[in-house]
Design an enzyme around this catalytic site. Structure first.
Site, PDB file in Angstrom:
ATOM      1  N   GLU A   1      -2.683  -1.743  -3.223  1.00 23.44           N
ATOM      2  CA  GLU A   1      -3.861  -1.041  -2.730  1.00 23.44           C
ATOM      3  C   GLU A   1      -3.537   0.415  -2.449  1.00 23.44           C
ATOM      4  OE1 GLU A   1      -4.909  -3.419   0.684  1.00 23.44           O
ATOM      5  OE2 GLU A   1      -3.614  -2.247   2.012  1.00 23.44           O
TER       6      GLU A   1
ATOM      7  N   HIS B   1       0.860  -1.186   0.000  1.00 27.01           N
ATOM      8  CA  HIS B   1       0.000   0.000   0.000  1.00 27.01           C
ATOM      9  C   HIS B   1       0.895   1.234   0.000  1.00 27.01           C
ATOM     10  CE1 HIS B   1      -3.940   1.929   1.657  1.00 27.01           C
ATOM     11  NE2 HIS B   1      -3.218   2.825   1.017  1.00 27.01           N
TER      12      HIS B   1
ATOM     13  N   HIS C   1      -7.929  -6.195   7.341  1.00 29.03           N
ATOM     14  CA  HIS C   1      -7.691  -5.183   8.368  1.00 29.03           C
ATOM     15  C   HIS C   1      -7.944  -5.792   9.745  1.00 29.03           C
ATOM     16  CE1 HIS C   1      -6.587  -0.922   8.894  1.00 29.03           C
ATOM     17  NE2 HIS C   1      -7.107  -1.105  10.088  1.00 29.03           N
ATOM     18  N   ASP C   2      -6.860  -5.951  10.487  1.00 22.60           N
ATOM     19  CA  ASP C   2      -6.880  -6.446  11.867  1.00 22.60           C
ATOM     20  C   ASP C   2      -7.280  -7.910  12.006  1.00 22.60           C
ATOM     21  OD1 ASP C   2      -5.957  -4.025  12.713  1.00 22.60           O
ATOM     22  OD2 ASP C   2      -7.849  -3.334  13.579  1.00 22.60           O
TER      23      ASP C   2
END
Length: 242
Positions: free
Chosen positions: A70, A43, A190-191
């Protein structure tokens, strides 16, 4: 089988904190592939605080698994993706000063822009995924934009998992079913970590890919990089075995 794409941004953070080329981001990515990951995610952000544009070019030249880039599809990011032509681009509505991704797209309000971006990348043969919150309306909106996939923003699931995993996963199963109804592929990220990944996959077994960076690289400090990649792969396999 749900694929594991490893986000290597945090490896670049360590390198950049000291200067030089230690750790070597490209070597780490190749090792992660060799250890069993199905893909590599990066990213790049405008301030180049972790992955740099030269890293993206170097990775594209040597990776053999799927490469996912991304970011917010504006300016130099768009030109970089068109130049390197990864397997997948994930469109994320990050502000330039965002510490990390913190929201999905409103695919209805930004339909015209996202439609143009999807068409532009797909013309280059790049699979296009849109980062969305677990809202069926946003998923359906992504389909209208011409996306190939959506990536569900899983921070809320991770934050609520300990208090009640059934309640935490409910919005995600609804959004995932909408993606399947719309004919979209499905990613998540995410996480996600070793505690919550197996349940997520077990409830959404048709998830195509999970992108995991911060937790996996943090776990590698204790377990070693090779072992950690295998631990995450095992969680996915066990989830799908049941």
């Amino acid at each position: 089988m749900t694929k594991l794409s490893v986000n290597i941004n945090k490896i670049a953070v360590i390198r950049n904190s000291r200067g030089g080329n230690l750790p070597d981001v490209t070597r780490a990515a190749l090792d992660i592939e060799r250890f069993g990951a199905d893909g590599i995610t990066v990213h790049p952000r405008p301030d180049a605080r972790h992955i740099r544009h030269d890293d993206v070019r170097a990775l594209k030249a040597c990776l053999t698994t799927e490469f996912n880039i991304e970011g917010n599809p504006v300016g130099e990011f768009v030109r970089l993706v068109e130049e390197t032509r990864p397997a997948q681009v994930t469109l994320v509505p990050d502000a330039p000063d965002a510490l990390t991704s913190n929201a999905g797209w409103n695919t209805l309000a930004h339909r015209a822009f996202l439609t143009d971006m999807c068409a532009r990348f797909k013309e280059k043969g790049i699979r296009t995924s849109i980062f969305v919150d677990p809202d069926p309306a946003m998923v359906a909106g992504a389909a209208l934009c011409g996306a190939d996939r959506v990536e569900l923003y899983t921070e809320a699931y991770a934050a609520r998992y300990a208090a009640g995993r059934e309640e935490a996963i409910a919005p995600y199963t609804a959004a995932a079913e909408e993606a399947r109804r719309c004919g979209l592929g499905l990613n998540g990220g995410h996480d996600l970590n070793l505690q919550n990944l197996r349940y997520f996959i077990s409830r959404i077994p048709f998830c195509d890919e999970v992108s995991i960076g911060h937790a996996l690289i943090s776990d590698a400090l204790y377990f070693g990089l090779e072992n950690t990649v295998q631990l995450y792969k095992r969680e996915i396999a066990e989830a799908l075995r049941k």
